[in-house]
Design a protein around this motif. Sequence first.
Motif, mmCIF file in Angstrom:
data_model
loop_
_atom_site.group_PDB
_atom_site.id
_atom_site.type_symbol
_atom_site.label_atom_id
_atom_site.label_comp_id
_atom_site.label_asym_id
_atom_site.label_seq_id
_atom_site.Cartn_x
_atom_site.Cartn_y
_atom_site.Cartn_z
ATOM 1 N N ARG A 151 -8.622 6.928 -13.813
ATOM 2 C CA ARG A 151 -7.180 6.705 -13.904
ATOM 3 C C ARG A 151 -6.878 5.689 -15.007
ATOM 4 O O ARG A 151 -5.989 5.890 -15.825
ATOM 5 C CB ARG A 151 -6.624 6.214 -12.579
ATOM 6 N N GLU A 201 2.010 6.996 -8.079
ATOM 7 C CA GLU A 201 1.195 8.028 -8.694
ATOM 8 C C GLU A 201 1.996 9.325 -8.881
ATOM 9 O O GLU A 201 1.970 9.925 -9.931
ATOM 10 C CB GLU A 201 -0.025 8.292 -7.792
ATOM 11 N N ASP A 202 2.721 9.726 -7.819
ATOM 12 C CA ASP A 202 3.385 11.032 -7.837
ATOM 13 C C ASP A 202 4.798 10.984 -8.400
ATOM 14 O O ASP A 202 5.364 12.011 -8.719
ATOM 15 C CB ASP A 202 3.459 11.602 -6.407
ATOM 16 N N VAL A 207 8.738 10.507 -3.559
ATOM 17 C CA VAL A 207 8.303 10.031 -2.255
ATOM 18 C C VAL A 207 8.708 11.054 -1.201
ATOM 19 O O VAL A 207 9.810 11.597 -1.250
ATOM 20 C CB VAL A 207 8.860 8.617 -1.961
ATOM 21 N N SER A 208 7.775 11.357 -0.298
ATOM 22 C CA SER A 208 8.062 12.297 0.781
ATOM 23 C C SER A 208 8.187 11.528 2.077
ATOM 24 O O SER A 208 7.334 10.710 2.391
ATOM 25 C CB SER A 208 6.945 13.316 0.918
ATOM 26 N N ARG A 215 1.594 2.974 -3.299
ATOM 27 C CA ARG A 215 0.560 3.650 -4.079
ATOM 28 C C ARG A 215 0.906 5.108 -4.353
ATOM 29 O O ARG A 215 0.801 5.577 -5.482
ATOM 30 C CB ARG A 215 -0.782 3.571 -3.354
ATOM 31 N N GLN A 216 1.316 5.815 -3.313
ATOM 32 C CA GLN A 216 1.602 7.252 -3.485
ATOM 33 C C GLN A 216 2.787 7.495 -4.435
ATOM 34 O O GLN A 216 2.647 8.233 -5.404
ATOM 35 C CB GLN A 216 1.801 7.903 -2.102
ATOM 36 N N PRO A 217 3.940 6.848 -4.206
ATOM 37 C CA PRO A 217 5.031 7.087 -5.166
ATOM 38 C C PRO A 217 4.709 6.637 -6.593
ATOM 39 O O PRO A 217 5.188 7.264 -7.543
ATOM 40 C CB PRO A 217 6.219 6.292 -4.608
ATOM 41 N N THR A 260 12.148 14.922 0.283
ATOM 42 C CA THR A 260 11.549 14.361 -0.922
ATOM 43 C C THR A 260 12.637 13.740 -1.786
ATOM 44 O O THR A 260 13.661 14.369 -2.045
ATOM 45 C CB THR A 260 10.840 15.472 -1.712
ATOM 46 N N GLU A 316 0.836 -1.212 0.000
ATOM 47 C CA GLU A 316 0.000 0.000 0.000
ATOM 48 C C GLU A 316 0.865 1.254 0.000
ATOM 49 O O GLU A 316 0.477 2.285 -0.518
ATOM 50 C CB GLU A 316 -0.940 0.009 1.208
ATOM 51 N N MET A 317 2.051 1.137 0.591
ATOM 52 C CA MET A 317 2.917 2.312 0.637
ATOM 53 C C MET A 317 3.456 2.677 -0.746
ATOM 54 O O MET A 317 3.971 3.769 -0.933
ATOM 55 C CB MET A 317 4.068 2.073 1.601
ATOM 56 N N ARG A 360 -3.006 0.800 -10.808
ATOM 57 C CA ARG A 360 -1.822 1.562 -11.216
ATOM 58 C C ARG A 360 -0.903 0.761 -12.109
ATOM 59 O O ARG A 360 0.127 1.262 -12.548
ATOM 60 C CB ARG A 360 -1.046 2.015 -9.976
#
Length: 507
Positions: free
Chosen positions: A469, A324-325, A328-329, A320-322, A338, A317-318, A385
Amino acid sequence: MLAKVTSCAVVGLDAALIEVEVDKGRGLPSITIVGLPDAAVQESRERVRAAIRNTGLAFPDSRLTINLAPADLRKEGPAYDLPIALAILLASEQIFADLDGAIVMGELSLDGGVRHVSGVLPMAVMAREQGFQTLFVPADDAAEASLIDGLDVYPVPNLLALVDHVTGHSRLAPFQRDFLPGDPDDLPPHTADLAEVRGQEHVKRALEVAAAGSHNLMMTGPPGSGKTLLARSMPSILPQLTIDEALDITRVYSVADALPADEPLIHHRPFRAPHHTISYAGLIGGGRWPKPGEISLAHRGVLFLDELPEFGTRMLEMLRQPLEDKVVSISRSAGSLTYPANFTLIAAMNPCPCGYFGDPEKECTCSMTMVSRYQKRISGPLLDRIDIHVEVPRVDYEKLSSDRLGEPSKTVRARVEAARERQRVRFEGTPLSCNDDMGPAEIRQFCQVDEAGQSLLKAAMQQMHLSARAYHRVLKLGRTIADLAGSEGIQTAHIAEAIQYRPRRMV
Ligand SMILES: Nc1ncnc2c1ncn2[C@@H]1O[C@H](COP(=O)(O)OP(=O)(O)OP(=O)(O)O)[C@@H](O)[C@H]1O
Ligand SMILES: [Mg+2]
C-alpha cells in the motif's frame, strides 16, 4: 373513490418513488395508514386532519385507507403529509386535478403551512431520471430542487396554494434559480492565512501537497507550535469546486439536513473539525434515523482530527475502511446504506502525553512506556494510510518576532489550482478527480518513474520495510509533487520528497 399522488423517499443518498393511495370507503369514520410507516408517518394523520380543516376545506367523515407503496420500503419522516392531504381531497372529490408527471412532498403544520423536508436534491435527481416534469416542494427547498435542470419546480407555501394551483384557480410561479459561483476568498470563519504562520516552511509545503492531490496528512509536535493554526489555514488553499463536485457534496448535505438555509448549493470544499468526544454515529454515520456522519460531510473536502489519540483506538480503527474505500457502508436491520466519504484526513497530535518528547530544549517528563503507549493509540494500519507525516517543531524567537510575512495563501492556492487542472485533464472522462483517487490500474498508467527514481524506490522499500500500500501511495504522492512542479514525468526528486513523508515510529 380512490386517488393517487406520487411522492418520494430517500434511501441512503438516492431517492425512490412512493405512490400515496387513498381509498374513501364506507364504514365508521377512521384513518388507517399502511405500507411500513414509522411513527412520524403515523402522526401524519393528525397533522393532515388539522391542516385540511384550518385551510377551510372539509375532512371527510368516512373510512379512509392510506397506502404507501411499495410496501417493503420503510417510510420515515413527515414528508408525506402534503401528498396524503392532496390525495384525501381528491378521494373525497372536493377537488379534481390531473397530477400525472408530478411529484409532491412536504411536511404540514397544523395551520396548513408547508415545512422544509430533507433530501430534496436526491429526490429531484430521481424525478429527472424517471421522466417526471413537475415538482411541488416546500418553499424553503425550492432553490435546492432547482439545481437539477429540466424540471418545473413549484415552491409551495401552504396547502391552499397547492390546491388552488392544481385546480387552476390561481397558479403558482415556477421557481427561477439564481445563484452565483462561490467566491474563493469567501472563507469560513477562523480560517488563518498561511502568511500569518511564522516559520514551519516544510509544514506549509506539506499542506500544499496534501491540498493539491487530496493526500492524508499528520502533524506531530509540541504544544503551541502551530499545528492547529496550520490545519485551520487549509480552507484558504483548497482548490475550487467543479459544479459536479458541488452537486455531489450538496447531495450529502441535503440528506444530512445540514444545508445552510441561505445556501442551496455548497460552494466551498467542506472543512469539518469534529471534537474528540463525538459519538460513533456522529463520526461515521448511522443512528436511529440514519444520517451521514462527519466523514461523509467532509466528502471532497477536509476532515481535521485535532489531538488524534484522544479519539480512542476503537473510533480510529473505524476510519480504516472508509479511508481505503472512500465510501462507508452502514448496516441496518433493513439492508445496508452507503454514503460517500472521499475526504482528505488532516490529523494533529503531540508526540507524548506531556508533549515535549524529542524537543531539543524542553525536557520530556514521560517515561518511555508512557510515550510508547500514547503513540500506539494510533495503529500501524492507520498510519500506513496517511501519506504525509511531518514534524512541527517549536518556532524560535527570531522567527516569531520578525515582521516578515510568509507567502500568502492566495499564491499557494494558485499553484494548487494549477496542479488540480493537470489532474482534471488527466482524468477527463473517468470518475476520478484527483491523484489520490487512483487505483492500481491508473497508477500503472500515469505513475511512470525514471530509472534513478526506481532504484531509489527499491532501496526505500527494503530499508523502510514499506508495504505494498505504501509503495502505491508513494507513487501517487510523487505524481502530485510532479504535478505541482509542472512536470510530465515523475523524477527522482519527486520520489525522494514523497518517501521522506512516510511515517517513522519515534520510539
Ligand atoms: N508558527 C507560528 N506562527 C505564528 N503564531 C504561532 C505559531 N505557532 C503558534 N502560534 C501561536 O500560538 C497559538 C497556538 O498555536 P496552536 O494552537 O496552533 O498550537 P498547537 O501546535 O495546536 O498546540 P497543541 O499541541 O497544544 O494543540 C496560535 O494561535 C498562535 O497565536
Ligand atoms: Mg492544537
